[in-house]
Motif scaffolding. Structure first.
Motif, short mmCIF file in Angstrom:
data_model
loop_
_atom_site.label_atom_id
_atom_site.label_comp_id
_atom_site.label_asym_id
_atom_site.label_seq_id
_atom_site.Cartn_x
_atom_site.Cartn_y
_atom_site.Cartn_z
N THR A 52 3.10 34.69 21.01
CA THR A 52 4.45 35.14 20.72
C THR A 52 5.05 35.66 22.02
N HIS A 67 15.05 37.87 20.93
CA HIS A 67 14.35 37.22 19.83
C HIS A 67 12.94 36.87 20.29
N ILE A 69 9.65 33.96 20.00
CA ILE A 69 9.19 32.63 19.60
C ILE A 69 7.67 32.68 19.52
N GLN A 71 4.32 30.09 19.06
CA GLN A 71 3.91 28.69 19.08
C GLN A 71 2.52 28.58 19.67
#
Length: 157
Positions: A52, A67, A69, A71
């Motif tokens: 993250t 924000h 992300i 993955q």
């Protein structure tokens, strides 16, 4: 260039695969913005780890948007990859880049796009090194204009 690629098409070492929680890098962007990327969480190891990254866009010292992300480390959105489209050429060269009085070895991946639509034509250069936290990016240049340039970085504490 394809001969240098790993199985996933990444042309340079995937720095995110070894990034530690707390590592960060900040970049100067056009228009006076700073973008700070921080590894916020990691589950697992290597390119299969779920990572993250917190992305903060800063203007005049204030966070204006933020924000996260999450993955797989091997699916890094900013790592240069071999484009799977017609009208694209990829070249790789080695150089060095000086940031804050320190010189880093750099791999420069240049992606040139020549399509039937002139608006889609252009080039992007990714300057990368495994020595910089998070994604290993020193700078990105689109059509000769600097878009991202490393400003500061830090290791996990």
């Amino acid at each position: 260039a394809a001969a240098m690629a790993e199985d996933n098409g990444v042309l340079v070492p995937n720095r995110l695969a070894t990034a530690k929680v707390g590592e960060w890098a900040s970049y100067r962007l056009p228009g006076g913005y700073i973008q700070k990327l921080t590894v916020a969480k990691r589950v697992g190891s290597g390119p299969d780890a779920l990572v993250t990254v917190r992305i903060e866009n800063i203007y005049d010292g204030e966070v204006v948007t933020a924000h996260e992300i999450t993955q797989e480390a091997g699916e890094s959105p900013t790592a240069p990859t071999i484009p799977a489209e017609e009208g694209v050429t990829v070249s790789v060269r080695r150089d060095s880049a000086s940031i804050k009085d320190k010189t880093y070895p750099a791999t420069i991946v240049q992606i040139d796009r020549f399509t039937g639509d002139e608006e889609d034509n252009g080039s992007t250069e990714w300057w990368t090194t495994p020595d910089i936290p998070v994604f290993g990016i020193l700078k990105r240049v689109d059509d000769g204009e600097l878009q991202w340039e490393l400003e500061e970085w830090g290791e996990a504490k």
